[in-house]
Write a protein that holds these residues in place. Structure first.
Motif, PDB file in Angstrom:
ATOM      1  N   ALA A  10       0.201  -1.664   3.391  1.00  0.00           N
ATOM      2  CA  ALA A  10       1.321  -1.483   2.476  1.00  0.00           C
ATOM      3  C   ALA A  10       0.790  -1.315   1.065  1.00  0.00           C
ATOM      4  O   ALA A  10       0.148  -2.235   0.529  1.00  0.00           O
ATOM      5  CB  ALA A  10       2.266  -2.666   2.547  1.00  0.00           C
ATOM      6  N   GLU A  11       1.048  -0.150   0.480  1.00  0.00           N
ATOM      7  CA  GLU A  11       0.608   0.119  -0.887  1.00  0.00           C
ATOM      8  C   GLU A  11       1.642  -0.362  -1.901  1.00  0.00           C
ATOM      9  O   GLU A  11       2.838  -0.403  -1.604  1.00  0.00           O
ATOM     10  CB  GLU A  11       0.396   1.628  -1.107  1.00  0.00           C
ATOM     11  N   SER A  12       1.164  -0.672  -3.079  1.00  0.00           N
ATOM     12  CA  SER A  12       2.037  -0.998  -4.192  1.00  0.00           C
ATOM     13  C   SER A  12       1.311  -0.659  -5.492  1.00  0.00           C
ATOM     14  O   SER A  12       0.106  -0.414  -5.485  1.00  0.00           O
ATOM     15  CB  SER A  12       2.427  -2.475  -4.179  1.00  0.00           C
ATOM     16  N   GLY A  13       2.064  -0.629  -6.576  1.00  0.00           N
ATOM     17  CA  GLY A  13       1.459  -0.398  -7.877  1.00  0.00           C
ATOM     18  C   GLY A  13       1.616   0.995  -8.431  1.00  0.00           C
ATOM     19  O   GLY A  13       1.190   1.280  -9.550  1.00  0.00           O
ATOM     20  N   TYR A  73      -8.127  -2.338  -3.559  1.00  0.00           N
ATOM     21  CA  TYR A  73      -7.546  -1.896  -4.827  1.00  0.00           C
ATOM     22  C   TYR A  73      -8.098  -0.527  -5.222  1.00  0.00           C
ATOM     23  O   TYR A  73      -9.236  -0.179  -4.891  1.00  0.00           O
ATOM     24  CB  TYR A  73      -7.867  -2.882  -5.946  1.00  0.00           C
ATOM     25  N   LEU A 108      -3.543   0.463  -8.070  1.00  0.00           N
ATOM     26  CA  LEU A 108      -2.861   0.428  -6.795  1.00  0.00           C
ATOM     27  C   LEU A 108      -3.453  -0.681  -5.934  1.00  0.00           C
ATOM     28  O   LEU A 108      -4.660  -0.922  -5.973  1.00  0.00           O
ATOM     29  CB  LEU A 108      -2.990   1.762  -6.070  1.00  0.00           C
ATOM     30  N   SER A 109      -2.594  -1.313  -5.174  1.00  0.00           N
ATOM     31  CA  SER A 109      -3.033  -2.331  -4.231  1.00  0.00           C
ATOM     32  C   SER A 109      -2.647  -1.915  -2.826  1.00  0.00           C
ATOM     33  O   SER A 109      -1.627  -1.262  -2.616  1.00  0.00           O
ATOM     34  CB  SER A 109      -2.383  -3.682  -4.561  1.00  0.00           C
ATOM     35  N   CYS A 110      -3.463  -2.323  -1.885  1.00  0.00           N
ATOM     36  CA  CYS A 110      -3.185  -2.058  -0.477  1.00  0.00           C
ATOM     37  C   CYS A 110      -3.354  -3.372   0.270  1.00  0.00           C
ATOM     38  O   CYS A 110      -4.484  -3.843   0.464  1.00  0.00           O
ATOM     39  CB  CYS A 110      -4.132  -1.000   0.063  1.00  0.00           C
ATOM     40  N   THR A 140      -7.002  -7.261   0.894  1.00  0.00           N
ATOM     41  CA  THR A 140      -6.453  -6.276  -0.030  1.00  0.00           C
ATOM     42  C   THR A 140      -7.550  -5.366  -0.579  1.00  0.00           C
ATOM     43  O   THR A 140      -8.643  -5.833  -0.895  1.00  0.00           O
ATOM     44  CB  THR A 140      -5.730  -6.970  -1.196  1.00  0.00           C
ATOM     45  N   THR A 168       2.389   5.563  -1.962  1.00  0.00           N
ATOM     46  CA  THR A 168       3.041   5.161  -3.209  1.00  0.00           C
ATOM     47  C   THR A 168       2.877   6.288  -4.220  1.00  0.00           C
ATOM     48  O   THR A 168       1.804   6.893  -4.328  1.00  0.00           O
ATOM     49  CB  THR A 168       2.465   3.830  -3.748  1.00  0.00           C
TER      50      THR A 168
END
Length: 122
Positions: free
Chosen positions: A5-8, A80, A20-22, A78, A116
């Motif tokens: 799940a990616e975010s950022g 990055y 970005l974080s995964c 995680t 993302t």
């Protein structure tokens, strides 16, 4: 089985930075290489960079070398992607991936996140 799940992602002006974080679920993720790919509208998915499962080796696409850095926190499962000096041509959907081998080839990646969006305005 690994879920990513990616975010950022977000919008930033040219010259700006994003991280970005995964986040991965699955106890075996720590033994996988982590990669990032991106896809801009109307273009094919392209390799951005990857990191070995222990974090000791990284590879990057020439287009991002010197501007992007991949790292991982094994304890947090995680990976990055730190992006600096962003350009409008970096605009794309960024995908996190996992593979048993560090590679620039998308077909060698077994698991993919949903992506993302990163938008860089001039």
């Amino acid at each position: 089985q690994v879920q990513l799940a990616e975010s950022g992602g977000g919008s930033v002006q040219a010259g700006g930075s994003l991280r970005l974080s995964c986040a991965a679920s699955g106890s075996t993720f720590s033994t996988y290489a982590g990669g990032w790919f991106r896809q801009a509208p109307g273009q094919e998915r392209e390799f951005v960079g990857a990191i070995s499962w222990r974090g000791g080796r990284t590879i990057y696409a020439d287009s991002v070398k010197g501007r992007f850095t991949i790292s991982r926190d094994i304890a947090k499962n995680t990976v990055y992607l730190q992006m600096h000096s962003l350009k409008p041509e970096d605009t794309a959907v960024y995908y996190c991936t996992a593979s048993q081998v560090i590679s620039a080839r998308s077909e060698q990646y077994d698991y993919w996140g949903q992506g993302t969006q990163v938008t860089v305005s001039s």
